[in-house]
Enzyme design. Structure first.
Site, PDB file in Angstrom:
ATOM      1  N   TYR A   1      -8.624  -7.719  -6.403  1.00 24.49           N
ATOM      2  CA  TYR A   1      -7.463  -7.093  -7.023  1.00 24.49           C
ATOM      3  C   TYR A   1      -7.060  -7.750  -8.335  1.00 24.49           C
ATOM      4  O   TYR A   1      -6.162  -7.257  -9.027  1.00 24.49           O
ATOM      5  CB  TYR A   1      -6.265  -7.151  -6.062  1.00 24.49           C
ATOM      6  CG  TYR A   1      -6.323  -6.138  -4.958  1.00 24.49           C
ATOM      7  CD1 TYR A   1      -7.264  -6.257  -3.937  1.00 24.49           C
ATOM      8  CD2 TYR A   1      -5.452  -5.069  -4.917  1.00 24.49           C
ATOM      9  CE1 TYR A   1      -7.335  -5.317  -2.923  1.00 24.49           C
ATOM     10  CE2 TYR A   1      -5.508  -4.133  -3.901  1.00 24.49           C
ATOM     11  CZ  TYR A   1      -6.453  -4.273  -2.909  1.00 24.49           C
ATOM     12  OH  TYR A   1      -6.513  -3.349  -1.905  1.00 24.49           O
TER      13      TYR A   1
ATOM     14  N   HIS B   1      -2.248   2.457  -6.354  1.00 23.82           N
ATOM     15  CA  HIS B   1      -3.170   1.337  -6.179  1.00 23.82           C
ATOM     16  C   HIS B   1      -3.229   0.479  -7.444  1.00 23.82           C
ATOM     17  O   HIS B   1      -3.384  -0.753  -7.366  1.00 23.82           O
ATOM     18  CB  HIS B   1      -4.564   1.856  -5.832  1.00 23.82           C
ATOM     19  CG  HIS B   1      -5.466   0.822  -5.234  1.00 23.82           C
ATOM     20  ND1 HIS B   1      -5.331   0.375  -3.944  1.00 23.82           N
ATOM     21  CD2 HIS B   1      -6.509   0.128  -5.769  1.00 23.82           C
ATOM     22  CE1 HIS B   1      -6.262  -0.546  -3.690  1.00 23.82           C
ATOM     23  NE2 HIS B   1      -6.976  -0.700  -4.781  1.00 23.82           N
TER      24      HIS B   1
ATOM     25  N   ARG C   1      -0.480  -1.910  -7.357  1.00 21.63           N
ATOM     26  CA  ARG C   1      -0.811  -3.013  -6.429  1.00 21.63           C
ATOM     27  C   ARG C   1      -1.671  -4.047  -7.149  1.00 21.63           C
ATOM     28  O   ARG C   1      -1.464  -5.256  -7.004  1.00 21.63           O
ATOM     29  CB  ARG C   1      -1.519  -2.423  -5.214  1.00 21.63           C
ATOM     30  CG  ARG C   1      -1.790  -3.381  -4.064  1.00 21.63           C
ATOM     31  CD  ARG C   1      -2.119  -2.547  -2.826  1.00 21.63           C
ATOM     32  NE  ARG C   1      -2.838  -3.283  -1.805  1.00 21.63           N
ATOM     33  CZ  ARG C   1      -2.265  -4.068  -0.903  1.00 21.63           C
ATOM     34  NH1 ARG C   1      -0.957  -4.246  -0.919  1.00 21.63           N
ATOM     35  NH2 ARG C   1      -2.990  -4.680   0.022  1.00 21.63           N
TER      36      ARG C   1
ATOM     37  N   HIS D   1      -3.317  -9.367   2.788  1.00 12.84           N
ATOM     38  CA  HIS D   1      -4.762  -9.558   2.909  1.00 12.84           C
ATOM     39  C   HIS D   1      -5.058 -10.692   3.878  1.00 12.84           C
ATOM     40  O   HIS D   1      -4.440 -11.760   3.805  1.00 12.84           O
ATOM     41  CB  HIS D   1      -5.376  -9.895   1.545  1.00 12.84           C
ATOM     42  CG  HIS D   1      -5.393  -8.742   0.601  1.00 12.84           C
ATOM     43  ND1 HIS D   1      -5.455  -8.885  -0.770  1.00 12.84           N
ATOM     44  CD2 HIS D   1      -5.342  -7.401   0.837  1.00 12.84           C
ATOM     45  CE1 HIS D   1      -5.453  -7.692  -1.336  1.00 12.84           C
ATOM     46  NE2 HIS D   1      -5.403  -6.783  -0.382  1.00 12.84           N
TER      47      HIS D   1
ATOM     48  N   ARG E   1       0.855  -1.181   0.000  1.00 10.38           N
ATOM     49  CA  ARG E   1       0.000   0.000   0.000  1.00 10.38           C
ATOM     50  C   ARG E   1       0.895   1.237   0.000  1.00 10.38           C
ATOM     51  O   ARG E   1       1.995   1.223   0.546  1.00 10.38           O
ATOM     52  CB  ARG E   1      -0.918   0.012   1.231  1.00 10.38           C
ATOM     53  CG  ARG E   1      -1.832  -1.194   1.330  1.00 10.38           C
ATOM     54  CD  ARG E   1      -2.625  -1.169   2.620  1.00 10.38           C
ATOM     55  NE  ARG E   1      -3.534  -2.306   2.734  1.00 10.38           N
ATOM     56  CZ  ARG E   1      -3.225  -3.476   3.269  1.00 10.38           C
ATOM     57  NH1 ARG E   1      -2.005  -3.656   3.795  1.00 10.38           N
ATOM     58  NH2 ARG E   1      -4.088  -4.463   3.317  1.00 10.38           N
TER      59      ARG E   1
ATOM     60  N   LYS F   1      -2.069  -2.503   7.764  1.00 11.20           N
ATOM     61  CA  LYS F   1      -3.278  -1.996   8.404  1.00 11.20           C
ATOM     62  C   LYS F   1      -3.438  -2.598   9.795  1.00 11.20           C
ATOM     63  O   LYS F   1      -3.193  -3.784  10.006  1.00 11.20           O
ATOM     64  CB  LYS F   1      -4.504  -2.335   7.547  1.00 11.20           C
ATOM     65  CG  LYS F   1      -4.695  -1.452   6.334  1.00 11.20           C
ATOM     66  CD  LYS F   1      -5.997  -1.777   5.643  1.00 11.20           C
ATOM     67  CE  LYS F   1      -6.287  -0.822   4.504  1.00 11.20           C
ATOM     68  NZ  LYS F   1      -7.581  -1.132   3.837  1.00 11.20           N
TER      69      LYS F   1
END
Length: 303
Positions: free
Chosen positions: A269, A234, A237, A260, A130, A156
């Site tokens: 994705y 993004h 990614r 993830h 990210r 995250k």
């Protein structure tokens, strides 16, 4: 009074909310700009739903008006083009562009940031972090040993994953750390955050996500016209995930690389790979049975 609110009142309020200018993309002084997106309105509707559900439990209202409101609007269409994956050829062209000098050289030596930009795009394309993870990376997050370099990525919610850099990617990192970063760090010797940061701006400060988006936009402008299109971090990614799966890597491995918790998230994705559907149809196990030339003339019932 809350009890007077009906489903039609909720619908009217949502329509009025959507028609108002979005403050992020408008001029507040003139009260103009694009209306709010469907996703934004649905989030507002979700808040109202939770409020009235609580009101019904507490007997503030006799009936929940959201039960008679129109269902939430669906968000139509896929991702914006700027957020979709690049093809393998376009990704190669993007990386190659970072190896070429800019058309208009910077006037100061500390603004020659090709080594940094190449590292940023290589990390985004190969490892798919990210943009916030890359901007927040510190020197201590990289374990550099003979023959092996690892990056401890803080994702995250404070989750941590460790990924290995390929030898070419590790060499790109070394080029930046030995050739450019010491000069940038010397510009702000007393800035503790800058001294810790992996990526620095030409002024010696930590590079933030906007800096990374800007350098990507400038690099895209220098790409060959045949491959040039808007792209965000993004999108890179998405490119990492899509190209790895196209090469046969298990989605679970890709999910671990991207950080993830669920492979269902990774599936979002995976953009469509050009030619993949046609190749799958050609490889279908029954395709050969339809080739009359291969089977020869069918035998009659009396033969």
């Amino acid at each position: 009074m809350l009890d007077d609110v009906t489903g039609d009142d909720v619908d009217d309020a949502l329509v009025a909310y959507q028609s108002l200018p979005d403050g992020r993309f408008s001029d507040p002084a003139r009260k103009v700009g694009p209306g709010r997106s469907t996703a934004t309105v649905n989030r507002f509707r979700q808040s109202a739903t939770r409020f009235f559900a609580h009101a019904a439990r507490e007997c503030w209202v006799q009936a929940d008006p959201m039960l008679w409101a129109a269902p939430p609007a669906r968000v139509r269409g896929g991702l914006r083009v700027a957020r979709t994956a690049l093809s393998a050829a376009a990704a190669q062209a993007l990386l190659s562009t970072t190896a070429q000098p800019a058309a208009s050289p910077a006037s100061r030596s500390d603004q020659h940031l090709a080594l940094r930009d190449r590292l940023v795009l290589a990390l985004l394309l190969v490892l798919g972090p990210r943009v916030s993870e890359l901007a927040g990376a510190d020197l201590v997050d990289f374990a550099r040993e003979p023959g092996r370099t690892r990056w401890r990525i803080v994702g995250k919610g404070g989750s941590v994953r460790t990924v290995d850099l390929s030898p070419p990617l590790a060499a790109t990192l070394e080029d930046y750390l030995t050739g450019l970063r010491p000069r940038l760090a010397a510009l702000r010797p007393h800035d503790d955050d800058a001294q810790r940061a992996l990526l620095l701006t030409w002024r010696g400060r930590r590079a933030d996500p906007q800096t990374i988006r800007g350098l990507l936009a400038r690099t895209v402008e220098r790409m060959p016209a045949a491959y040039r299109r808007p792209a965000t971090p993004h999108a890179l990614r998405h490119t990492t995930a899509t190209l790895l799966v196209a090469q046969g890597w298990d989605v679970k491995v890709v999910a671990e690389l991207l950080g993830h918790a669920s492979i269902a998230t990774t599936g979002v994705y995976l953009d469509r790979i050009e030619g993949e559907l046609a190749a799958a149809i050609r490889a279908h196990p029954l395709s050969g049975s339809l080739d009359a030339r291969a089977q020869g003339p069918a035998a009659g019932p009396g033969s």
